[in-house]
Design a protein around this motif. Structure first.
Motif, PDB file in Angstrom:
ATOM      1  N   HIS A  43      19.001  58.293  32.915  1.00  0.00           N
ATOM      2  CA  HIS A  43      18.485  59.527  32.246  1.00  0.00           C
ATOM      3  C   HIS A  43      19.446  60.432  32.522  1.00  0.00           C
ATOM      4  N   ARG A  44      19.501  61.556  31.794  1.00  0.00           N
ATOM      5  CA  ARG A  44      19.925  63.018  32.243  1.00  0.00           C
ATOM      6  C   ARG A  44      19.052  63.396  33.454  1.00  0.00           C
ATOM      7  N   ARG A  45      19.900  64.261  34.112  1.00  0.00           N
ATOM      8  CA  ARG A  45      19.438  64.401  35.497  1.00  0.00           C
ATOM      9  C   ARG A  45      18.016  65.282  35.448  1.00  0.00           C
ATOM     10  N   GLU A  46      17.701  66.174  34.607  1.00  0.00           N
ATOM     11  CA  GLU A  46      16.780  66.941  34.351  1.00  0.00           C
ATOM     12  C   GLU A  46      15.458  65.943  33.890  1.00  0.00           C
ATOM     13  N   TYR A  48      15.457  62.642  34.625  1.00  0.00           N
ATOM     14  CA  TYR A  48      15.116  62.219  36.031  1.00  0.00           C
ATOM     15  C   TYR A  48      14.164  62.874  36.818  1.00  0.00           C
ATOM     16  N   ASP A  49      14.447  64.115  37.213  1.00  0.00           N
ATOM     17  CA  ASP A  49      13.660  64.948  38.036  1.00  0.00           C
ATOM     18  C   ASP A  49      12.372  64.859  37.471  1.00  0.00           C
ATOM     19  N   GLN A  50      12.069  65.092  36.106  1.00  0.00           N
ATOM     20  CA  GLN A  50      10.718  65.076  35.815  1.00  0.00           C
ATOM     21  C   GLN A  50       9.734  63.994  35.762  1.00  0.00           C
ATOM     22  N   ARG A  52      10.440  61.742  38.417  1.00  0.00           N
ATOM     23  CA  ARG A  52      10.303  61.762  39.961  1.00  0.00           C
ATOM     24  C   ARG A  52       9.031  62.643  40.255  1.00  0.00           C
ATOM     25  N   ASP A  53       8.855  63.720  39.721  1.00  0.00           N
ATOM     26  CA  ASP A  53       7.973  64.672  39.969  1.00  0.00           C
ATOM     27  C   ASP A  53       6.584  64.064  39.400  1.00  0.00           C
ATOM     28  N   GLU A  54       6.525  63.452  38.359  1.00  0.00           N
ATOM     29  CA  GLU A  54       5.427  62.886  37.652  1.00  0.00           C
ATOM     30  C   GLU A  54       4.717  61.777  38.710  1.00  0.00           C
ATOM     31  N   ASN A  55       5.887  60.707  38.987  1.00  0.00           N
ATOM     32  CA  ASN A  55       5.535  59.786  39.770  1.00  0.00           C
ATOM     33  C   ASN A  55       5.038  60.253  41.202  1.00  0.00           C
ATOM     34  N   ARG A  56       5.600  61.121  41.745  1.00  0.00           N
ATOM     35  CA  ARG A  56       4.950  61.884  42.985  1.00  0.00           C
ATOM     36  C   ARG A  56       3.562  62.273  43.038  1.00  0.00           C
TER      37      ARG A  56
END
Length: 83
Positions: A43-46, A48-50, A52-56
């Motif tokens: 994934h592009r980093r942005e 990947y961050d989304q 990760r945040d949704e999984n949290r």
């Protein structure tokens, strides 16, 4: 951080299965091609961050799990044959 200098069409390898190739170099950025096994998320980093945040947010907190366990303890138990 490991830093590479690569020219167009040169690659770097990550492990045995991920290849990153420089496809184009421009004024505004570099176009990269990534070849990876299907089980390796890329994934592009942005993005990947989304993810990760949704999984949290999707994982209930320890407090929520304790509250659920307490509600289940207090709930009346169904007796077999009375349902």
């Amino acid at each position: 951080m490991l830093v590479f200098t690569r020219k167009r069409n040169e690659t770097i390898m990550i492990g045995d299965g991920v290849e990153v190739r420089v496809l184009r170099i421009g004024r505004e950025g570099v176009r990269l091609g990534v070849s990876a096994p299907p089980d390796v998320p890329v994934h592009r980093r942005e993005i990947y961050d989304q993810i990760r945040d949704e999984n949290r947010r999707a994982v209930p907190s320890a407090d929520a799990a304790a509250q659920l366990a307490e509600r289940l303890r207090r709930a009346p138990m169904a007796v077999k044959g009375t349902e």
